[in-house]
Design a protein around this motif. Structure first.
Motif, PDB file in Angstrom:
ATOM      1  N   ILE A 129      11.398  -2.371   3.420  1.00 59.23           N
ATOM      2  CA  ILE A 129      12.011  -3.758   3.756  1.00 59.23           C
ATOM      3  C   ILE A 129      12.769  -3.837   5.160  1.00 59.23           C
ATOM      4  O   ILE A 129      12.891  -4.530   6.043  1.00 59.23           O
ATOM      5  CB  ILE A 129      12.601  -4.301   2.570  1.00 59.23           C
ATOM      6  CG1 ILE A 129      11.696  -4.772   1.377  1.00 59.23           C
ATOM      7  CG2 ILE A 129      13.263  -5.694   3.124  1.00 59.23           C
ATOM      8  CD1 ILE A 129      10.494  -5.705   1.652  1.00 59.23           C
ATOM      9  N   PHE A 130      13.745  -2.806   5.044  1.00 55.73           N
ATOM     10  CA  PHE A 130      14.470  -2.492   6.365  1.00 55.73           C
ATOM     11  C   PHE A 130      13.801  -2.167   7.598  1.00 55.73           C
ATOM     12  O   PHE A 130      13.997  -3.013   8.774  1.00 55.73           O
ATOM     13  CB  PHE A 130      15.648  -1.454   6.212  1.00 55.73           C
ATOM     14  CG  PHE A 130      16.639  -2.016   5.185  1.00 55.73           C
ATOM     15  CD1 PHE A 130      17.502  -3.149   5.289  1.00 55.73           C
ATOM     16  CD2 PHE A 130      16.865  -1.257   3.857  1.00 55.73           C
ATOM     17  CE1 PHE A 130      18.342  -3.626   4.578  1.00 55.73           C
ATOM     18  CE2 PHE A 130      17.931  -1.735   3.055  1.00 55.73           C
ATOM     19  CZ  PHE A 130      18.647  -2.922   3.402  1.00 55.73           C
ATOM     20  N   ALA A 159       4.891  -8.446  -6.733  1.00 58.32           N
ATOM     21  CA  ALA A 159       3.712  -7.686  -7.022  1.00 58.32           C
ATOM     22  C   ALA A 159       4.497  -6.079  -7.383  1.00 58.32           C
ATOM     23  O   ALA A 159       4.079  -5.447  -8.058  1.00 58.32           O
ATOM     24  CB  ALA A 159       2.774  -7.672  -5.687  1.00 58.32           C
ATOM     25  N   ILE A 160       5.354  -5.733  -6.502  1.00 61.70           N
ATOM     26  CA  ILE A 160       5.878  -4.541  -6.491  1.00 61.70           C
ATOM     27  C   ILE A 160       6.648  -4.339  -7.832  1.00 61.70           C
ATOM     28  O   ILE A 160       6.694  -3.320  -8.412  1.00 61.70           O
ATOM     29  CB  ILE A 160       6.698  -4.057  -5.359  1.00 61.70           C
ATOM     30  CG1 ILE A 160       5.895  -3.772  -4.142  1.00 61.70           C
ATOM     31  CG2 ILE A 160       7.538  -2.707  -5.568  1.00 61.70           C
ATOM     32  CD1 ILE A 160       6.509  -3.646  -2.862  1.00 61.70           C
ATOM     33  N   GLN A 172      10.527   7.350  -6.778  1.00 59.99           N
ATOM     34  CA  GLN A 172      11.283   7.033  -5.542  1.00 59.99           C
ATOM     35  C   GLN A 172      10.536   5.806  -5.205  1.00 59.99           C
ATOM     36  O   GLN A 172      10.811   5.504  -3.942  1.00 59.99           O
ATOM     37  CB  GLN A 172      10.729   8.322  -5.017  1.00 59.99           C
ATOM     38  CG  GLN A 172      11.360   9.706  -5.057  1.00 59.99           C
ATOM     39  CD  GLN A 172      12.808   9.577  -5.299  1.00 59.99           C
ATOM     40  OE1 GLN A 172      13.433   8.930  -4.296  1.00 59.99           O
ATOM     41  NE2 GLN A 172      13.469  10.276  -6.191  1.00 59.99           N
ATOM     42  N   ALA A 173       9.706   5.209  -5.869  1.00 54.41           N
ATOM     43  CA  ALA A 173       8.944   4.175  -5.422  1.00 54.41           C
ATOM     44  C   ALA A 173       9.888   2.748  -4.862  1.00 54.41           C
ATOM     45  O   ALA A 173       9.579   2.274  -3.784  1.00 54.41           O
ATOM     46  CB  ALA A 173       7.895   3.515  -6.206  1.00 54.41           C
ATOM     47  N   GLY A 174      10.982   2.780  -5.735  1.00 53.09           N
ATOM     48  CA  GLY A 174      11.894   1.615  -5.664  1.00 53.09           C
ATOM     49  C   GLY A 174      12.527   1.873  -4.236  1.00 53.09           C
ATOM     50  O   GLY A 174      12.673   0.967  -3.433  1.00 53.09           O
ATOM     51  N   TYR A 175      12.974   3.171  -3.942  1.00 56.89           N
ATOM     52  CA  TYR A 175      13.697   3.337  -2.698  1.00 56.89           C
ATOM     53  C   TYR A 175      12.583   3.278  -1.632  1.00 56.89           C
ATOM     54  O   TYR A 175      13.145   2.605  -0.495  1.00 56.89           O
ATOM     55  CB  TYR A 175      14.008   4.828  -2.625  1.00 56.89           C
ATOM     56  CG  TYR A 175      15.245   5.091  -3.741  1.00 56.89           C
ATOM     57  CD1 TYR A 175      16.511   4.616  -3.671  1.00 56.89           C
ATOM     58  CD2 TYR A 175      15.035   6.130  -4.827  1.00 56.89           C
ATOM     59  CE1 TYR A 175      17.261   4.548  -4.548  1.00 56.89           C
ATOM     60  CE2 TYR A 175      15.990   6.191  -5.849  1.00 56.89           C
ATOM     61  CZ  TYR A 175      17.113   5.468  -5.559  1.00 56.89           C
ATOM     62  OH  TYR A 175      18.144   5.569  -6.778  1.00 56.89           O
ATOM     63  N   GLY A 198       0.859  -1.234  -0.157  1.00 55.26           N
ATOM     64  CA  GLY A 198       0.179   0.108   0.058  1.00 55.26           C
ATOM     65  C   GLY A 198       0.811   1.122  -0.066  1.00 55.26           C
ATOM     66  O   GLY A 198       0.513   2.471  -0.643  1.00 55.26           O
ATOM     67  N   ILE A 199       1.707   1.379   0.778  1.00 62.39           N
ATOM     68  CA  ILE A 199       2.690   2.375   0.697  1.00 62.39           C
ATOM     69  C   ILE A 199       3.369   2.590  -0.538  1.00 62.39           C
ATOM     70  O   ILE A 199       3.559   4.039  -0.948  1.00 62.39           O
ATOM     71  CB  ILE A 199       3.877   2.121   1.865  1.00 62.39           C
ATOM     72  CG1 ILE A 199       3.149   2.319   3.384  1.00 62.39           C
ATOM     73  CG2 ILE A 199       5.049   3.297   1.731  1.00 62.39           C
ATOM     74  CD1 ILE A 199       3.925   2.030   4.378  1.00 62.39           C
ATOM     75  N   VAL A 200       3.962   1.474  -1.127  1.00 63.46           N
ATOM     76  CA  VAL A 200       4.600   1.641  -2.312  1.00 63.46           C
ATOM     77  C   VAL A 200       3.844   2.136  -3.653  1.00 63.46           C
ATOM     78  O   VAL A 200       4.017   2.832  -4.378  1.00 63.46           O
ATOM     79  CB  VAL A 200       5.584   0.492  -2.732  1.00 63.46           C
ATOM     80  CG1 VAL A 200       5.992   0.469  -4.021  1.00 63.46           C
ATOM     81  CG2 VAL A 200       6.520   0.164  -1.794  1.00 63.46           C
TER      82      VAL A 200
END
Length: 126
Positions: free
Chosen positions: A75-76, A118-119, A66-69, A54-56
């Motif tokens: 994840i961290f 999915a991402i 910036q979505a990949g970042y 949802g955040i991405v």
């Protein structure tokens, strides 16, 4: 956007139910007792996968570059929150047995794989 999040949520719930049931059945059939709640571990990873997606999804609609970042940072954060939440039950003086270690790693990789797939589809479409 909402449709993709709903579909991802349904997939995660189905994966949660199927994998938890199978994992629990295998542990019960082999009479293996864990020092932690397997249900809580699976629930944490399922909820965090839905939140991360949802955040991405939200970030990719506003700032697609910036979505990949955002995914990497989330994840961290997910791993950090896992350590904070389950610190008292998992990180004790008694070392974990192999079935307990596998029971921690299996849900992590299952939900990490589904999140990543999915991402990656989401980011490739944008």
């Amino acid at each position: 956007m909402i449709k993709r999040i709903a579909i991802f949520t349904i997939v995660v719930i189905v994966l949660f139910l199927a994998s938890y049931s199978l994992h629990d059945y295998i542990l019960l059939s082999k009479e293996i007792d864990l020092v932690f709640s397997l249900f809580n571990i699976y629930l944490y990873y399922a909820v965090s996968a839905i939140l991360i997606y949802g955040i991405v999804e939200a970030i990719s609609s506003k700032l697609p570059n910036q979505a990949g970042y955002a995914f990497l940072a989330s994840i961290f954060l997910k791993i950090g929150f896992f350590v904070l939440i389950f610190q008292s039950t998992i990180f004790t003086d008694i070392p974990l047995t192999k079935p307990e270690r596998f029971s921690l790693v299996i849900p992590l990789f299952l939900f990490l794989i589904i999140e990543t797939v999915a991402i990656s589809k989401l980011l490739n479409n944008k």
